[in-house]
Design an enzyme around this catalytic site. Structure first.
Site, short mmCIF file in Angstrom:
data_model
loop_
_atom_site.label_atom_id
_atom_site.label_comp_id
_atom_site.label_asym_id
_atom_site.label_seq_id
_atom_site.Cartn_x
_atom_site.Cartn_y
_atom_site.Cartn_z
N HIS A 107 0.82 -1.22 0.00
CA HIS A 107 0.00 0.00 0.00
C HIS A 107 0.85 1.26 0.00
O HIS A 107 0.38 2.34 0.34
CB HIS A 107 -0.90 0.02 1.23
N HIS A 140 -6.39 -4.76 -1.61
CA HIS A 140 -5.58 -5.97 -1.56
C HIS A 140 -5.64 -6.74 -2.87
O HIS A 140 -5.52 -7.97 -2.87
CB HIS A 140 -6.00 -6.85 -0.39
#
Lengths: 320, 320
Positions: free
Chosen positions: A54, A213
């Site tokens: 991320h 994700h």
């Protein structure tokens, strides 16, 4: 798999080694916990973290005015409780620690287990769980996505103003009551540790309601032009908020070029104007990504003087 | 074509409209010239620009301490002389204007034509041509790539120190004598105005010696792991420089995730250490991109106290 990596087993360690070379303000303890070299001497400390992939979240936000530590897991995988505990031990200067947890089963379990362990050692620990993604109807199951970065900045600011731990938790929870996000993608990410794309998507398809994700969205729809996509996402958000004035974050998913993020910005702002909504503070950039996914997310929060002050406050993080 | 755009004919205008929403320090004149609202009252002004698709270059660097204006062309297309002239007229406060031009036939022709027109109107104008890409052997034909951003920062810093125009040009030209770049890609960019990829590349291939306009590299080679790629690119650079201490910029091409850029950093720095080269200043980020191309470039310059001071000097640009 065409990724700029060496051994995929060393992805996380290699990434943190690289980070240390160009962010001289941080160090890495216990292999995967990024902390500030100029450790805070007093006041509540803010700890966050989660799976990697991320970037710049979360290690890029370890800086004065934001996080005191980021606990980094493998790609899209929660860090283990012992690492979270190590972070708490390191940053706690006696004034307590706030854990900012994204709402994923693994993260919540591991951070809360660490919290219990730390409390049994005498640390004062509080936690907040971010669940800003509105595309999941069941509120308990909503994922923590880009809004988490606003939580980091707000909590970090409050800590820098010497707010006591309990007050930081209280204010952050109040702020999260109006924190809503929704995201979309035109291209999936390639997960470097598996060599697989997160999902497959036809040439005329897009995903609405993605997570961070690599998972597919809640809705698969026909690819539209960006003005239509802006409307589509804002329609989702305005099921939840009726505020006339908003704080808005337009977040790139990692592989989206700056040029397109600017074009997104134009059409989102025009759509808001048509709806008679005002934006009191606008942030545009890659804040919470899913590797090289192409797409964007919108995050809104209710207009609030202190939150805007927090967003505008200086931080040494070059990513906010 | 899966791009977050509306009408492709409006790509540039839409992008600049979006930029204005979130960078309140700039305004757009003549449709495509980005200038500072708080226009400099005295001292030499710095103007750059070129085709779009390199964001945050160049408009993202219009800020105190860097550029006074960025003249934006269509995607990968030089801006016309009248726009460059408009920029010169706008920013010149009597102390003259430096044009920072990347070495492409169209840019050089159009910027120099504007220079002549401006001079005939009484403006004092100087120009420098950046040609840092070492993969083209003929020095005259070398392309201006990521090193251009270091030129922006150095020139902007010198101007902020009230250096006279001629001295800025002289110092920048001296600095450019040791400015070398080389880039590589594992994925081409998709050009939004044509819907075409810049080139096609097999699953086990990479391009070495790419430019920033979606073109293929000088060499097509078998995909390697990032430590080997780091060595390969440094070998190219060290054909040209024998400095023991270097300033280094590791530049993402737009679609490269932060995580991979950090991994690149690790292996580049380790390779430099093995070669007994020191890095006195390291920059890592997306500075000069080619839309959503995945890859990176390395730029080096000789260690220099004033250049490091310039790099470290504050700027309001959030991209440097």
């Amino acid at each position: 798999m065409k990724k700029l990596i060496n051994e995929k087993e060393h992805f996380l360690g290699d990434m943190l080694d690289g980070l240390k070379f160009h962010d001289e303000r941080v160090e890495v303890i216990e292999g995967t916990v990024v902390v500030r070299k100029d450790k805070k001497k007093e006041g509540a400390a803010i700890v966050s973290g989660g799976g990697s992939g991320h970037e710049p979240a979360h290690a890029g936000y370890v800086a004065e005015g934001m996080l005191d530590a980021a606990v980094c897991g493998e790609v899209f995988t929660s860090p283990t409780p012992d690492k979270v505990l190590a972070a708490i031990r390191h940053v706690d200067n006696g004034d307590g620690v706030l854990l900012v947890i994204k709402n994923y089963a693994g993260d919540v379990m591991n951070f809360e287990m660490a919290q219990e362990m730390a409390e049994s050692e005498g640390h004062k620990v509080q936690s907040v769980i971010v669940r800003d993604d509105v595309t999941i109807e069941n509120e308990e199951q909503r994922r923590g996505v880009a809004g988490t970065v606003l939580v980091h900045k707000y909590a970090g600011y409050l800590a820098s103003q010497n707010a006591p731990l309990d007050q930081i938790k209280e204010k952050v929870e109040k702020m999260m009551e109006s924190l809503y996000s929704v995201g979309m993608a035109v291209q999936p990410c390639m997960v470097p540790t598996t060599g697989e794309y997160g999902f497959e998507l036809g040439e005329d398809e897009m995903e609405i309601g993605i997570g961070i994700h690599g998972e597919k969205g809640i809705y698969r729809e026909k690819l539209a032009s960006v003005n239509e996509i802006a409307d589509r996402l804002l329609d989702e958000l305005f099921k939840y908020t009726d505020s006339e004035t908003l704080i808005l974050m337009i977040n790139g998913m990692g592989g989206t070029p700056d040029s397109e993020l600017n074009i997104v910005t134009k059409y989102v702002m025009e759509s808001l104007e048509k709806r008679n909504r005002k934006v009191s503070k606008l942030l545009v950039g890659d804040y919470m990504t899913a590797l090289d996914m192409q797409g964007f997310s919108l995050t809104v929060a209710d207009d609030d003087e202190e939150l805007i002050k927090a967003i505008n406050a200086p931080t040494e993080s070059k990513h906010f």
